[in-house]
Motif scaffolding. Structure first.
Motif, short mmCIF file in Angstrom:
data_model
loop_
_atom_site.label_atom_id
_atom_site.label_comp_id
_atom_site.label_asym_id
_atom_site.label_seq_id
_atom_site.Cartn_x
_atom_site.Cartn_y
_atom_site.Cartn_z
N SER A 237 85.40 127.33 27.39
CA SER A 237 85.92 125.94 28.11
C SER A 237 87.23 125.65 27.38
CB SER A 237 84.97 124.96 27.78
OG SER A 237 85.66 123.69 27.88
N GLU B 146 80.35 122.43 29.56
CA GLU B 146 81.29 123.24 28.72
C GLU B 146 80.38 124.67 28.09
OE1 GLU B 146 84.62 119.70 27.59
OE2 GLU B 146 82.38 120.03 26.26
N ASP C 201 80.12 127.13 31.01
CA ASP C 201 81.65 127.74 30.90
C ASP C 201 81.30 129.00 29.84
OD1 ASP C 201 82.32 125.88 32.77
OD2 ASP C 201 83.55 124.89 31.49
N ASP D 184 78.82 131.78 31.49
CA ASP D 184 79.40 132.53 32.46
C ASP D 184 80.55 133.47 32.15
OD1 ASP D 184 77.82 130.80 33.90
OD2 ASP D 184 79.15 129.39 34.55
#
Length: 464
Positions: A270, A317, A320, A323
């Motif tokens: 993030s 976050e 993120d 991912d």
């Protein structure tokens, strides 16, 4: 003959510092011992990057108290990243808790350790805080060696204790590093890892090698050592995205001995968390550097570091980060739950507000994801031949057979069995991979795989 015992925890830089201190103590006439109770000097080389490492060091210290009580002549020294300026001055509560410790030495202040001893020939340090014994190199008996090339860090990430313990970035001269590596190769070392907290920062304080640049860099250093006889592999650790210039990466890619393996910490996926960490780059910039590395080394292995539960990290976050790791598919991910380090900006200004159970849940999710990814990546090696540098050998449960362990150029751990005495640490051979796991490979030597070079055993005792 007086004896010393060194206990080490933490990163490869600590390992290298302990090896250097050991070489210096042997130069002064001391012998090593594996038994603390037999030692005249005990040194604990500590780490404070994670709470677990600090807890481990304090537990070890507690176990030494009875030795000091029964042997008042025993000298105990604590060095490494647990020792800050306050600790060295005696202003830290830990010095009261462990009052039996004779000296608290900041990283690389070997002089404070050896000055505890009543031994002849102890040299003076070159300058206050400068490197002690610059020409004493560790007496490596393994085929691999860690070689610090730059000390300290200028990045000051909000969570990190390293700049507060090891100071600002200071590079060693190229010729001094080359002499150390040459000494290692004469003792049988085949692979060196050039160490720095941010290793591509190397050379910013060193004179230029190329007239079109204003300072040396890591690729200049690698070119200087590349043709050393018997050196087969060159690695570097640890990378920092903004320092990885195209000149450095492209220069490294031109050198066949440079291994296609990188440790490139991202820490978070993030941009807001990266900003709060003061990492100095965005997710997009990190991705671009990874893409550059993969374009130069298509078969590269990349590991990364991640901190979960950083102050203020929301579930989205964290997602993120999850991912990003799922998309970029690193070979290995070192994941840690955030723990505040006393004296850092984060400890003073960013409340540790993510509950412990949430940190652990996030950590385990990443561990599970990475286990699957690592297995899938390693599965590509199945039924292929890989070049392995043999690092260690131990007896097998099967009679007449030894279990060997080594690594590929891409840092994959490989295990294989072979008849007793056929291979020695330092040998390089091709191994056919027959089984894979998430964290290691297993196989058997390829026919005629032993490459033609002296083994470590055949070089023991040669002069440095």
């Amino acid at each position: 003959m007086p004896q010393y015992h060194i206990w080490t925890v933490g990163c490869q830089v600590n390992t290298a510092d302990s090896a250097k201190l050991a070489a210096g103590l042997r130069r002064l006439g001391m012998d090593p011992t594996d038994q603390p109770r037999d030692a005249d000097l005990i040194v604990l080389n500590t780490c404070a990057v994670r709470q677990h490492a600090e807890d481990k060091a304090q537990a070890k210290l507690g176990s030494l108290k009875h030795l000091k009580r029964t042997n008042p002549n025993l000298r105990i020294a604590v060095m490494g990243c647990m020792v800050g300026p306050r600790t060295a001055r005696g202003d830290d509560p830990i010095t009261k808790r462990f009052s039996f410790v004779d000296t608290w030495a900041q990283p690389q202040r070997f002089d404070q350790v050896v000055n505890l001893l009543d031994l002849p020939g102890i040299p003076e340090p070159e300058d206050d805080g400068g490197e002690f014994w610059p020409e004493i190199f560790p007496d490596e008996t393994r085929p691999t060696a860690f070689v610090p090339v730059i000390e300290g860090c200028d990045k000051f990430c909000t969570y990190c204790i390293v700049p507060l313990r090891r100071g600002r970035e200071r590079s060693r001269p190229i010729d001094e590093i080359a002499r150390e590596i040459e000494a290692h190769t004469q003792r049988g070392v085949r692979e060196v890892t050039l160490l720095g907290q941010t290793v591509e920062a190397y050379g910013k304080d060193q004179p230029p090698v190329d007239p079109v640049t204003d300072h040396a860099d890591l690729s200049d250093l690698m070119r200087a050592i590349h043709e050393l006889p018997n050196l087969r592999r060159i690695r570097q650790l640890t990378s920092y995205p903004p320092d990885m210039t195209d000149r450095i990466l492209e220069g490294m890619a031109e050198l066949p001995k440079v291994c296609e393996a990188f440790s490139l910490p991202v820490q978070a996926g993030s941009d807001d968390v990266l900003t709060n960490m003061r990492r100095g780059y965005s997710v997009a910039q990190f991705r671009e550097r990874v893409d550059k590395v993969r374009s130069l080394w298509p078969d590269v292995s990349i590991s990364t570091d991640v901190i979960v539960g950083f102050p203020g990290e929301s579930e989205s976050e964290f997602q993120d980060t999850f991912d990003l790791l799922e998309d970029m598919r690193f070979d290995k991910v070192h994941v840690a739950a955030y723990s505040p380090r006393t004296g850092t900006f984060a400890e003073r200004n960013q409340p540790d507000d993510v509950p412990h159970e949430v940190k652990m849940e996030r950590l385990h999710r990443i561990e599970e994801l990475q286990r699957d990814i690592s297995f899938q990546i390693n599965n590509r090696y199945l039924l292929t031949d890989v070049e392995v540098l043999l690092e260690s050998t131990k007896p097998s449960e099967t009679g007449g057979v030894e279990r060997h362990t080594g690594r590929t150029r891409t840092m994959k751990l490989v295990h294989f069995d072979a008849p007793v005495g056929k291979y020695q640490p330092g040998d390089m051979l091709d191994v056919s991979i027959t089984r894979v796991g998430a964290w290691s490979l297993q196989g058997q030597p390829s026919l005629g795989s032993l490459q033609g070079q002296p083994s470590l055993g055949s070089l023991q005792g040669q002069p440095a």
